[in-house]
Design a protein around this motif. Structure first.
Motif, PDB file in Angstrom:
ATOM      1  N   ALA A  43       0.824  -1.209   0.000  1.00 37.12           N
ATOM      2  CA  ALA A  43       0.000   0.000   0.000  1.00 37.12           C
ATOM      3  C   ALA A  43       0.856   1.257   0.000  1.00 37.12           C
ATOM      4  CB  ALA A  43      -0.941  -0.006   1.204  1.00 37.12           C
ATOM      5  N   LEU A  44       1.911   1.256   0.797  1.00 33.81           N
ATOM      6  CA  LEU A  44       2.805   2.407   0.855  1.00 33.81           C
ATOM      7  C   LEU A  44       3.547   2.584  -0.461  1.00 33.81           C
ATOM      8  CD1 LEU A  44       4.094   4.666   2.527  1.00 33.81           C
ATOM      9  CD2 LEU A  44       5.787   2.997   3.338  1.00 33.81           C
ATOM     10  N   LEU A  45       4.034   1.489  -1.021  1.00 30.16           N
ATOM     11  CA  LEU A  45       4.756   1.539  -2.294  1.00 30.16           C
ATOM     12  C   LEU A  45       3.851   2.066  -3.406  1.00 30.16           C
ATOM     13  CD1 LEU A  45       7.312   0.819  -3.951  1.00 30.16           C
ATOM     14  CD2 LEU A  45       6.356  -1.489  -4.227  1.00 30.16           C
ATOM     15  N   LYS A  46       2.627   1.582  -3.441  1.00 30.19           N
ATOM     16  CA  LYS A  46       1.684   2.016  -4.475  1.00 30.19           C
ATOM     17  C   LYS A  46       1.396   3.503  -4.364  1.00 30.19           C
ATOM     18  CE  LYS A  46      -2.971   1.155  -6.257  1.00 30.19           C
ATOM     19  NZ  LYS A  46      -4.239   0.418  -6.047  1.00 30.19           N
ATOM     20  N   ARG A  47       1.166   3.987  -3.144  1.00 31.44           N
ATOM     21  CA  ARG A  47       0.875   5.415  -2.956  1.00 31.44           C
ATOM     22  C   ARG A  47       2.062   6.275  -3.368  1.00 31.44           C
ATOM     23  NH1 ARG A  47      -1.733   3.707   1.857  1.00 31.44           N
ATOM     24  NH2 ARG A  47       0.101   4.261   3.102  1.00 31.44           N
ATOM     25  N   ALA A  48       3.265   5.833  -3.025  1.00 30.73           N
ATOM     26  CA  ALA A  48       4.459   6.606  -3.369  1.00 30.73           C
ATOM     27  C   ALA A  48       4.645   6.686  -4.881  1.00 30.73           C
ATOM     28  CB  ALA A  48       5.686   5.992  -2.708  1.00 30.73           C
ATOM     29  N   ILE A  49       4.468   5.562  -5.563  1.00 28.45           N
ATOM     30  CA  ILE A  49       4.626   5.544  -7.023  1.00 28.45           C
ATOM     31  C   ILE A  49       3.563   6.409  -7.684  1.00 28.45           C
ATOM     32  CG2 ILE A  49       4.484   4.085  -9.079  1.00 28.45           C
ATOM     33  CD1 ILE A  49       5.751   1.837  -7.394  1.00 28.45           C
ATOM     34  N   GLN A  50       2.334   6.325  -7.210  1.00 26.10           N
ATOM     35  CA  GLN A  50       1.259   7.108  -7.818  1.00 26.10           C
ATOM     36  C   GLN A  50       1.425   8.596  -7.552  1.00 26.10           C
ATOM     37  OE1 GLN A  50      -2.382   5.069  -6.565  1.00 26.10           O
ATOM     38  NE2 GLN A  50      -2.363   3.944  -8.498  1.00 26.10           N
ATOM     39  N   ALA A  51       1.984   8.955  -6.419  1.00 27.72           N
ATOM     40  CA  ALA A  51       2.285  10.369  -6.169  1.00 27.72           C
ATOM     41  C   ALA A  51       3.323  10.861  -7.181  1.00 27.72           C
ATOM     42  CB  ALA A  51       2.798  10.560  -4.743  1.00 27.72           C
ATOM     43  N   GLY A  52       4.317  10.017  -7.457  1.00 22.48           N
ATOM     44  CA  GLY A  52       5.311  10.375  -8.470  1.00 22.48           C
ATOM     45  C   GLY A  52       4.697  10.496  -9.847  1.00 22.48           C
ATOM     46  N   CYS A  53       3.768   9.598 -10.177  1.00 20.84           N
ATOM     47  CA  CYS A  53       3.085   9.661 -11.475  1.00 20.84           C
ATOM     48  C   CYS A  53       2.298  10.960 -11.615  1.00 20.84           C
ATOM     49  CB  CYS A  53       2.152   8.467 -11.632  1.00 20.84           C
ATOM     50  SG  CYS A  53       2.973   6.888 -11.891  1.00 20.84           S
ATOM     51  N   SER A  54       1.601  11.346 -10.557  1.00 21.60           N
ATOM     52  CA  SER A  54       0.815  12.580 -10.599  1.00 21.60           C
ATOM     53  C   SER A  54       1.717  13.790 -10.832  1.00 21.60           C
ATOM     54  CB  SER A  54       0.029  12.749  -9.297  1.00 21.60           C
ATOM     55  OG  SER A  54      -0.934  11.729  -9.143  1.00 21.60           O
ATOM     56  N   ALA A  55       2.861  13.810 -10.160  1.00 17.12           N
ATOM     57  CA  ALA A  55       3.798  14.914 -10.348  1.00 17.12           C
ATOM     58  C   ALA A  55       4.352  14.924 -11.767  1.00 17.12           C
ATOM     59  CB  ALA A  55       4.934  14.807  -9.334  1.00 17.12           C
ATOM     60  N   ALA A  56       4.676  13.748 -12.291  1.00 14.64           N
ATOM     61  CA  ALA A  56       5.224  13.649 -13.650  1.00 14.64           C
ATOM     62  C   ALA A  56       4.204  14.107 -14.681  1.00 14.64           C
ATOM     63  CB  ALA A  56       5.664  12.216 -13.936  1.00 14.64           C
ATOM     64  N   ILE A  57       2.944  13.738 -14.501  1.00 11.79           N
ATOM     65  CA  ILE A  57       1.884  14.170 -15.415  1.00 11.79           C
ATOM     66  C   ILE A  57       1.747  15.684 -15.391  1.00 11.79           C
ATOM     67  CG2 ILE A  57      -0.623  14.168 -15.729  1.00 11.79           C
ATOM     68  CD1 ILE A  57      -0.555  11.184 -14.851  1.00 11.79           C
ATOM     69  N   TYR A  58       1.706  16.241 -14.197  1.00 10.57           N
ATOM     70  CA  TYR A  58       1.564  17.703 -14.052  1.00 10.57           C
ATOM     71  C   TYR A  58       2.699  18.429 -14.773  1.00 10.57           C
ATOM     72  CZ  TYR A  58       1.274  22.288 -11.853  1.00 10.57           C
ATOM     73  OH  TYR A  58       1.204  23.645 -11.635  1.00 10.57           O
ATOM     74  N   LEU A  59       3.926  17.980 -14.551  1.00  9.45           N
ATOM     75  CA  LEU A  59       5.077  18.658 -15.132  1.00  9.45           C
ATOM     76  C   LEU A  59       5.159  18.468 -16.654  1.00  9.45           C
ATOM     77  CD1 LEU A  59       7.713  17.731 -12.389  1.00  9.45           C
ATOM     78  CD2 LEU A  59       6.720  20.002 -12.805  1.00  9.45           C
ATOM     79  N   SER A  60       4.866  17.258 -17.115  1.00  9.28           N
ATOM     80  CA  SER A  60       4.979  16.977 -18.540  1.00  9.28           C
ATOM     81  C   SER A  60       3.928  17.713 -19.359  1.00  9.28           C
ATOM     82  CB  SER A  60       4.868  15.475 -18.795  1.00  9.28           C
ATOM     83  OG  SER A  60       5.958  14.784 -18.218  1.00  9.28           O
ATOM     84  N   GLU A  61       2.756  17.925 -18.797  1.00 11.85           N
ATOM     85  CA  GLU A  61       1.732  18.695 -19.500  1.00 11.85           C
ATOM     86  C   GLU A  61       2.169  20.138 -19.734  1.00 11.85           C
ATOM     87  OE1 GLU A  61      -2.644  16.906 -18.374  1.00 11.85           O
ATOM     88  OE2 GLU A  61      -1.685  18.267 -16.941  1.00 11.85           O
ATOM     89  N   ARG A  62       2.923  20.665 -18.806  1.00 12.93           N
ATOM     90  CA  ARG A  62       3.234  22.106 -18.823  1.00 12.93           C
ATOM     91  C   ARG A  62       4.618  22.435 -19.365  1.00 12.93           C
ATOM     92  NH1 ARG A  62      -0.328  20.549 -15.468  1.00 12.93           N
ATOM     93  NH2 ARG A  62      -2.064  21.897 -14.786  1.00 12.93           N
ATOM     94  N   PHE A  63       5.538  21.501 -19.254  1.00 15.51           N
ATOM     95  CA  PHE A  63       6.914  21.789 -19.662  1.00 15.51           C
ATOM     96  C   PHE A  63       7.415  20.810 -20.728  1.00 15.51           C
ATOM     97  CE2 PHE A  63       6.475  23.058 -15.165  1.00 15.51           C
ATOM     98  CZ  PHE A  63       6.679  24.422 -15.301  1.00 15.51           C
TER      99      PHE A  63
END
Length: 216
Positions: A196-216
């Motif tokens: 559960a912890l591993l999944k949450r950490a990876i998905q938090a990273g995915c959300s950040a990557a999506i946010y940044l890639s859309e804009r930059f």
């Protein structure tokens, strides 16, 4: 394996000035589309640029994740399972490479970061064993499918007929990502250490990557 099943395959477009025209079939089925009349001037360029740029980045990162997993687990019993998913991701990336040209979209400037981070994530979780690699797959593919669903809603609200071909591509890839998600669960992802912890950490990273890639 459970899963949603892939939708009808979408066409590949030849880049030409102004208008998209399908010239060959993509995937298993041979589906030929009539032109939707979509031109570079008639579409919402900001929305389409953002969608294609972030999807290209996401598929590139997914390829690097699977490359990292194969580097560690490629010779084990789960290697063919990972390879099958990776082969689909290669097709996804190829398609978005074509769409980048067709829509004249620039890639994110963060590609070098996703190159390194993707491989490190894949290899690092694979070092936890088969279960760790599959936990990574579940987390990443769930995030990507959710993101694809958001894009589908955006395009449907904008003009479903105008964006018909692009919607079919996104829907097909979304369904294949969900199949990967289910494959991960079928291969003991939930038995990974601190799942559960591993999944949450990876998905938090995915959300950040999506946010940044859309804009930059």
């Amino acid at each position: 394996m459970s899963g949603t099943g892939a939708l009808a395959a979408a066409s590949v477009w030849r880049p030409r000035p102004g208008v998209w025209r399908p010239f060959s079939a993509y995937g298993r089925g041979v589906i030929r589309f009539h032109s939707s009349g979509m031109t570079l001037d008639s579409i919402n360029r900001a929305a389409v640029d953002r969608i294609i740029r972030v999807d290209h980045a996401g598929e590139y990162a997914a390829n690097r994740i699977y490359a990292g997993q194969m580097a560690v687990l490629g010779r084990t019993s789960v290697g063919p399972v990972i390879q099958k998913m990776w082969d689909q991701e290669k097709n996804h990336l190829k398609k978005f490479n074509e769409l980048m040209v067709a829509f004249r979209v620039r890639p994110t400037i963060l590609m070098p970061l996703w190159n390194v981070a993707g491989f490190a994530l894949g290899a690092g979780t694979a070092l936890l064993g088969k279960e760790g690699a599959m936990a990574c797959t579940v987390a990443v593919e769930e995030s990507i499918a959710h993101h694809y669903n958001n894009q589908i809603r955006t395009l449907m609200e904008e003009d479903p007929e105008k964006y018909e071909e692009l919607l079919q591509v996104i829907r097909k890839f979304r369904d294949e990502e969900l199949e990967h998600h289910d494959t991960g669960l079928d291969h003991d992802a939930e038995l990974a250490p601190a799942y559960a912890l591993l999944k949450r950490a990876i998905q938090a990273g995915c959300s950040a990557a999506i946010y940044l890639s859309e804009r930059f």
